[in-house]
Scaffold this motif. Structure first.
Motif, short mmCIF file in Angstrom:
data_model
loop_
_atom_site.label_atom_id
_atom_site.label_comp_id
_atom_site.label_asym_id
_atom_site.label_seq_id
_atom_site.Cartn_x
_atom_site.Cartn_y
_atom_site.Cartn_z
N ALA A 225 0.84 -1.20 0.00
CA ALA A 225 0.00 0.00 0.00
C ALA A 225 0.88 1.25 0.00
N GLU A 226 0.41 2.29 -0.68
CA GLU A 226 1.11 3.57 -0.71
C GLU A 226 0.23 4.63 -0.07
N ALA A 227 0.86 5.54 0.66
CA ALA A 227 0.13 6.54 1.44
C ALA A 227 0.10 7.88 0.70
N PHE A 228 -1.03 8.57 0.83
CA PHE A 228 -1.21 9.91 0.26
C PHE A 228 -1.89 10.77 1.31
N ALA A 229 -1.54 12.05 1.30
CA ALA A 229 -2.19 12.97 2.23
C ALA A 229 -3.67 13.11 1.84
N PHE A 230 -4.53 13.04 2.85
CA PHE A 230 -5.97 13.21 2.63
C PHE A 230 -6.48 14.06 3.78
N GLU A 231 -6.41 15.37 3.58
CA GLU A 231 -6.67 16.32 4.64
C GLU A 231 -8.16 16.61 4.77
N TYR A 232 -8.49 17.31 5.81
CA TYR A 232 -9.88 17.67 6.07
C TYR A 232 -10.37 18.65 5.00
N GLY A 233 -11.50 18.33 4.37
CA GLY A 233 -12.01 19.12 3.27
C GLY A 233 -11.63 18.59 1.91
N ASP A 234 -10.68 17.64 1.85
CA ASP A 234 -10.30 17.04 0.57
C ASP A 234 -11.42 16.11 0.07
N ILE A 235 -11.48 15.96 -1.26
CA ILE A 235 -12.42 15.01 -1.88
C ILE A 235 -11.63 14.08 -2.79
N ALA A 236 -11.76 12.78 -2.56
CA ALA A 236 -11.16 11.78 -3.43
C ALA A 236 -12.25 11.23 -4.35
N LEU A 237 -11.93 11.17 -5.64
CA LEU A 237 -12.90 10.69 -6.63
C LEU A 237 -12.38 9.40 -7.26
N LEU A 238 -13.11 8.32 -7.04
CA LEU A 238 -12.81 7.04 -7.67
C LEU A 238 -13.80 6.83 -8.80
N TYR A 239 -13.36 6.16 -9.87
CA TYR A 239 -14.20 6.02 -11.05
C TYR A 239 -13.73 4.80 -11.84
N THR A 240 -14.57 4.33 -12.75
CA THR A 240 -14.21 3.23 -13.63
C THR A 240 -13.88 3.77 -15.02
N ASP A 241 -13.30 2.92 -15.86
CA ASP A 241 -12.87 3.41 -17.17
C ASP A 241 -14.03 3.76 -18.09
N GLY A 242 -15.25 3.34 -17.72
CA GLY A 242 -16.41 3.75 -18.50
C GLY A 242 -16.62 5.25 -18.49
N VAL A 243 -16.05 5.94 -17.49
CA VAL A 243 -16.16 7.40 -17.41
C VAL A 243 -15.14 8.05 -18.34
N ILE A 244 -13.87 7.72 -18.17
CA ILE A 244 -12.82 8.41 -18.93
C ILE A 244 -12.73 7.92 -20.38
N GLU A 245 -13.34 6.77 -20.69
CA GLU A 245 -13.33 6.28 -22.07
C GLU A 245 -14.63 6.59 -22.80
N ALA A 246 -15.51 7.34 -22.17
CA ALA A 246 -16.75 7.74 -22.84
C ALA A 246 -16.43 8.76 -23.93
N ARG A 247 -16.96 8.54 -25.13
CA ARG A 247 -16.66 9.40 -26.28
C ARG A 247 -17.90 10.19 -26.70
N ASN A 248 -17.64 11.36 -27.24
CA ASN A 248 -18.72 12.12 -27.85
C ASN A 248 -18.81 11.75 -29.33
N LYS A 249 -19.63 12.44 -30.08
CA LYS A 249 -19.84 12.09 -31.49
C LYS A 249 -18.58 12.29 -32.33
N ASP A 250 -17.65 13.10 -31.85
CA ASP A 250 -16.39 13.33 -32.56
C ASP A 250 -15.30 12.34 -32.15
N GLY A 251 -15.62 11.43 -31.21
CA GLY A 251 -14.64 10.46 -30.75
C GLY A 251 -13.73 10.96 -29.66
N THR A 252 -14.05 12.10 -29.06
CA THR A 252 -13.22 12.68 -28.01
C THR A 252 -13.59 12.05 -26.67
N PHE A 253 -12.56 11.62 -25.91
CA PHE A 253 -12.80 11.05 -24.59
C PHE A 253 -13.27 12.12 -23.61
#
Length: 372
Positions: free
Chosen positions: A291-319
């Motif tokens: 495991a690797e440690a990262f600072a996670f301070e009060y007020g921080d927001i961590a966002l976890l996501y699957t590749d269906g989010v970042i690989e979603a394309r628009n009509k021009d093929g842009t991620f």
């Protein structure tokens, strides 16, 4: 009638005006037309159109009305026993019966589809349980978007569990789709929920998850063909441990997209130096589950996501530019994980034009400030 279908409620009455108007128009024009012109065959369009949106009873009634209209035309123009009109009446009766049976078949299929949707919803509630909005010192929001409009679950997964010292969260994505992907997701979620509070060390937990996934893929009792197909199956996952009394988070990333960290208007990637391979691939590559440690301070927001989010394309093929959109929202001083995911969900669907190519899931976690 099937709930939500145009054949029920006010929309049906509006659509029903179309075939009735067609019958009236064809009947009047046919009566006024010269003797050599016969418009009776056009009446079959009325029950055919009705069958596309209404049930068998309504379709049969419209067909009967069309037959009656044809009989009126026959009596006015010549006679109902006239050979030409007799054949038109017989043909109209047969075609009306055919489209009525089609309407009954369509309605039965729609009823089955409604039942399947109910089963999918129930399965989602069992397999992918909603995350609590508050857990320890954390505020959590989650969203699951299915690619198929008729399906509500797939291979994307997430879960949270409490331990004596903090909170553990997993997000993952099963390779593939269909029932096997749902089964693999359920297997991993069950293993995580059962072991997250028992394994004191995060590496031990991920080792346990790896063993669970690998043992299922190597099940000797599975049919030979299924075993060969499962040889390429694996699950990407990110497993996070967030202590209650320490402004840190500990992360093991098993081939999953790196989480994003939102801190005071700035967005950064939580990229581990030594990523592990996806779960289920340990026999092919060496594995490092440190495991690797990262600072996670009060007020921080961590966002976890699957590749269906970042690989979603628009009509021009842009991620979909997730990090950029999160940064834009940070500049607007968003308030909490719920507001962040509400915006990202709307923005993502706008980007893809309302239809995703793959299932997508997101989990946002905010460490709350210490009470004063």
């Amino acid at each position: 009638m099937v709930p939500g279908h145009p054949s029920s409620g006010q929309p049906r009455h509006v659509l029903l005006a179309v075939p009735i108007a067609l019958i009236v128009i064809v009947t009047v024009v046919d009566i006024l037309a010269p003797p050599s012109v016969h418009l009776g065959p056009f009446l079959v369009a009325a029950p055919a159109v009705t069958a596309s949106f209404a049930g068998p009873r309504t379709t049969a009634c419209v067909g009967a009305l069309a037959v009656l209209a044809q009989a009126v035309v026959a009596e006015v123009r010549t006679s109902i026993v006239d050979l030409n009109h007799s054949f038109q009446l017989i043909t109209l009766i047969l075609m009306s019966a055919f489209v009525t049976s089609f309407a009954a078949r369509r309605e039965r299929h729609e009823r089955e589809l409604t039942q399947l949707r109910s089963v999918a919803t129930a399965a989602q509630e069992v397999v992918l349980k909603p995350l609590p909005q508050r857990i320890g010192p954390l505020r959590i929001a989650s969203v699951y978007l299915a690619a198929e409009t008729e399906a509500e679950i797939g291979g994307d997964l997430y879960a949270a569990a409490r331990t004596e010292q903090g909170t553990r969260i997993v997000i993952g994505d099963v390779r593939g789709k269909g029932l096997e992907a749902v089964g693999d997701a359920a297997l991993l979620l069950g293993a995580f929920r059962g072991a997250a509070h028992r394994q004191a060390d995060l590496s031990a937990l991920v080792n346990f998850l790896e063993g669970t996934v690998s043992s299922d893929l190597d099940d000797p009792a599975a049919p030979k063909d299924a075993t060969e197909d499962r040889g390429e199956a694996f699950i990407t996952a990110a497993v996070m441990d967030i202590p209650d009394d320490e402004p840190m988070l500990h992360l093991i990333n098993c081939g999953h997209p790196p989480p994003l960290l939102l801190r005071r208007g700035h967005v950064s990637l939580l990229e581990v130096r030594h990523p592990a391979p996806p779960l289920g691939l340990t026999e092919f590559v060496e594995i490092d589950l440190s495991a690797e440690a990262f600072a996670f301070e009060y007020g921080d927001i961590a966002l976890l996501y699957t590749d269906g989010v970042i690989e979603a394309r628009n009509k021009d093929g842009t991620f979909y530019p997730l990090a950029e959109r999160v940064a834009d929202e940070a500049d607007k001083a968003i308030k909490g994980p719920d507001a962040l995911l509400a915006h990202l969900r709307k923005d993502l669907m706008r980007h893809v034009g309302g239809q995703l190519g793959d299932d997508a899931a997101m989990v946002a976690i905010e460490r709350m400030p210490r009470p004063s």
